[in-house]
Design a protein around this motif. Structure first.
Motif: not given
Length: 182
Positions: A84-106
């Motif tokens: 359960y916690h690994m799935r949650k970790r992966d979800y938040y990791c994906g969301s974090k990566r999306e924000r990282q991509d948005e910053l790099a795109s900016l």
């Protein structure tokens, strides 16, 4: 793997960056290489932990079915809790990566439009957008760390402590049985 990524990137259609930003392509390829490198370690740890739990549980069931059953139940609950916690970790990791991509795109957009940024004095507006994205990134990063720590630290700790407690009960039980035969 990195060579294959380079080969793929060099053969992309020119319109491909209209679907995905350059920052997203670069960050995703880098993160995927890192994730692939971690798979063997995770699998080895998982298999070793599973084998150890099976052996411990079988021994406990043979010696005392009640304590073995409790140990088996705790093992199953620990696995469910861990995944359960690994799935949650992966979800938040994906969301974090999306924000990282948005910053790099900016940043890429700022570099591409450097002249316009100075001409229209957009520095403060861009800084505000950057702060919003950084705040979102930090939120997802913290949530990812929480679930990572719970899954990889607290879950094995609780499982280990419960095994120790069960083993102590088992030792006292065996001792009591030995005293009965003496």
């Amino acid at each position: 793997l990195q060579r294959k990524i380079l080969d793929k990137i060099t053969t992309l259609e020119p319109d491909y960056t209209k679907k995905f930003s350059r920052a997203e392509i670069v960050n995703t390829s880098h993160n995927d290489v890192e994730a692939c490198q971690k798979i063997p370690d995770f699998l080895f740890d998982f298999v070793a932990m599973s084998i150890g739990l099976v052996i411990d549980t079988v021994i406990l069931i043979v010696v005392d079915p009640l304590i073995g059953g409790i140990a088996l139940g705790l093992s199953l609950v620990s696995f469910v809790f861990f995944f359960y916690h690994m799935r949650k970790r992966d979800y938040y990791c994906g969301s974090k990566r999306e924000r990282q991509d948005e910053l790099a795109s900016l940043y890429a957009q700022i570099i591409d439009g450097h002249k316009e940024v100075h001409t229209f004095n957009l520095k403060e507006q861009l800084r505000e957008v950057q702060e919003i994205k950084k705040k979102e990134w930090r939120h997802f990063y913290r949530r990812q760390l929480i679930h990572h720590d719970i899954g990889n630290t607290i879950t094995p700790l609780l499982l280990g402590l419960s095994r120790i407690i069960l083993s102590v009960f088992l030792v006292f039980f065996l001792r009591k049985m030995m005293m009965m035969f003496i």
